[in-house]
Design an enzyme around this catalytic site. Sequence first.
Site, PDB file in Angstrom:
ATOM      1  N   TYR A 143       1.553  16.027 -62.894  1.00 58.24           N
ATOM      2  CA  TYR A 143       2.741  16.076 -63.750  1.00 58.24           C
ATOM      3  C   TYR A 143       2.408  15.774 -65.210  1.00 58.24           C
ATOM      4  O   TYR A 143       3.205  16.033 -66.101  1.00 58.24           O
ATOM      5  CB  TYR A 143       3.811  15.081 -63.266  1.00 58.24           C
ATOM      6  CG  TYR A 143       4.408  15.421 -61.907  1.00 58.24           C
ATOM      7  CD1 TYR A 143       4.160  16.650 -61.300  1.00 58.24           C
ATOM      8  CD2 TYR A 143       5.217  14.523 -61.238  1.00 58.24           C
ATOM      9  CE1 TYR A 143       4.694  16.969 -60.064  1.00 58.24           C
ATOM     10  CE2 TYR A 143       5.763  14.836 -59.997  1.00 58.24           C
ATOM     11  CZ  TYR A 143       5.483  16.057 -59.414  1.00 58.24           C
ATOM     12  OH  TYR A 143       6.015  16.369 -58.189  1.00 58.24           O
ATOM     13  N   LYS A 194      -5.559  15.228 -50.405  1.00 57.88           N
ATOM     14  CA  LYS A 194      -5.993  16.535 -49.895  1.00 57.88           C
ATOM     15  C   LYS A 194      -7.472  16.658 -50.255  1.00 57.88           C
ATOM     16  O   LYS A 194      -7.879  17.563 -50.997  1.00 57.88           O
ATOM     17  CB  LYS A 194      -5.176  17.671 -50.534  1.00 57.88           C
ATOM     18  CG  LYS A 194      -3.824  17.895 -49.909  1.00 57.88           C
ATOM     19  CD  LYS A 194      -3.864  18.452 -48.496  1.00 57.88           C
ATOM     20  CE  LYS A 194      -4.003  19.961 -48.484  1.00 57.88           C
ATOM     21  NZ  LYS A 194      -3.987  20.484 -47.085  1.00 57.88           N
ATOM     22  N   ASP A 227      -0.605  17.153 -45.738  1.00 55.94           N
ATOM     23  CA  ASP A 227       0.183  17.998 -44.833  1.00 55.94           C
ATOM     24  C   ASP A 227       0.410  17.281 -43.500  1.00 55.94           C
ATOM     25  O   ASP A 227       1.505  17.303 -42.930  1.00 55.94           O
ATOM     26  CB  ASP A 227      -0.470  19.371 -44.631  1.00 55.94           C
ATOM     27  CG  ASP A 227      -1.976  19.300 -44.440  1.00 55.94           C
ATOM     28  OD1 ASP A 227      -2.565  18.221 -44.681  1.00 55.94           O
ATOM     29  OD2 ASP A 227      -2.580  20.307 -44.043  1.00 55.94           O
ATOM     30  N   ASP A 251       6.039  12.040 -54.664  1.00 57.54           N
ATOM     31  CA  ASP A 251       7.350  12.569 -55.015  1.00 57.54           C
ATOM     32  C   ASP A 251       7.981  13.210 -53.778  1.00 57.54           C
ATOM     33  O   ASP A 251       9.130  12.943 -53.410  1.00 57.54           O
ATOM     34  CB  ASP A 251       7.137  13.623 -56.121  1.00 57.54           C
ATOM     35  CG  ASP A 251       8.433  14.073 -56.748  1.00 57.54           C
ATOM     36  OD1 ASP A 251       9.485  13.530 -56.393  1.00 57.54           O
ATOM     37  OD2 ASP A 251       8.383  14.985 -57.596  1.00 57.54           O
ATOM     38  N   ASP A 255      10.772  11.248 -50.753  1.00 62.93           N
ATOM     39  CA  ASP A 255      12.105  11.794 -50.497  1.00 62.93           C
ATOM     40  C   ASP A 255      12.280  12.150 -49.028  1.00 62.93           C
ATOM     41  O   ASP A 255      13.361  11.991 -48.458  1.00 62.93           O
ATOM     42  CB  ASP A 255      12.363  13.037 -51.369  1.00 62.93           C
ATOM     43  CG  ASP A 255      13.054  12.652 -52.673  1.00 62.93           C
ATOM     44  OD1 ASP A 255      13.005  11.463 -53.030  1.00 62.93           O
ATOM     45  OD2 ASP A 255      13.640  13.534 -53.330  1.00 62.93           O
TER      46      ASP A 255
END
Length: 369
Positions: A143, A194, A227, A251, A255
């Site tokens: 980001y 990852k 994942d 992020d 959620d």
Amino acid sequence: MTANKKLLMLPGDGIGPEVSAVVSRVIDWFAKRRQVSFDVSDGLVGGASYDKHGTPLTDETLADAMTADAVLFGAIGGPKWDTIDFSLRPERALLKLRKEMGLFANLRPAVVFPALADASSLKPELVSGLDLMIVRELTGGIYFGEPRGIEDLGWGERRGFNTLEYTTKEIRRVGRVAFELARKRGNRVCSVDKSNVLESTLLWREEMTKLGEKEFPDVELSHMLADNAAMQLVRDPKQFDVMVTTNMFGDILSDCAAMLTGSLGMLPSASLGAEENGRIPALYEPVHGSAPDIAGKDMANPVAMLSSFSMMLRYSFDLQEDADLIDNAISALLSSGLRTADIMQEGKAKVSTSVLTDAMIRELDKQAA
Ligand code: NAD
């Protein structure tokens, strides 16, 4: 009396002031009944600040936040300010506070009170008693990485690009927050990356491993690919204690974990910065927004805000017993069947914010007796 700590309250807009008022009553209760008191000051932020001062965050309020021992933030924004210039929008206040206070670690607990296990989209037995903490890196990663942008390649083609990067320092400092938290909880950290396809997160995994071995050998560390972590969160969320991950994975995963708990009105959060002269900059806030659709109607669920205050007692002031009092009182209220409209279930009693607040104070009296 405990030494007075400086607490800055920034209620903000919409239901922000309503849920902040609930915490103010609880703060008064702590001063009277537990001899725990704070130097409380407050300020305008977001749309409320824009209306009065023409900016969502004044330099004075920012300076107050930079020197407070902790900031308790309500919520900001609403349709009234949706058309003003982007740079003056209420949301800018929160981004600026996070940046100026250097809040690099975002703590998002996902706790399911047994009384609300039915409200989750997962089977009650999978989530009942869930108590998971996600630590999201907040100021680095994709980001913020440079270069970034959208470029015109000519011949009708465009290219969008971002940069995912992490440095040893960025990884270690958020890692430390996760390991320290685990020591106060279930003593287990799961680091999510990852590393099979992204070098920056291979570094993440290597650094987390080194940090664990060197500074936290007593804490159990495991690694999981992002994942798989998404899958495991909905398959068997109770396997996790503390999960630590990058800005973007955090992020998304936080959620996802949040929804296991049923309602936005139940979710607290904390954002912490780097320790300097014995002080850790900290901002506590509910995950929800200003809920303009119910603002002013005495309908807001104050639990997310109360739990944010409880996190403040726990993490900024090390007042574990007092934080437990709040958490236990919330749990008892829910078990007694009281519900604000957002978490209403058949056979339970629907109550307003003020009725729930009165019941909270009575429950605190009972717990402290
Ligand atoms: P929201 O979280 O404000 O509301 C979403 C839905 O959840 C609404 O139906 C609302 O009534 C309900 N809800 C939220 N909190 C509740 C509570 N405590 N009790 C009962 N019901 C609750 O999100 P939104 O509607 O997308 O955004 C509204 C405004 O809030 C926008 O201006 C947005 O930019 C802003 N916002 C601010 C923050 C923040 O201050 N950190 C976060 C998200 C959104």
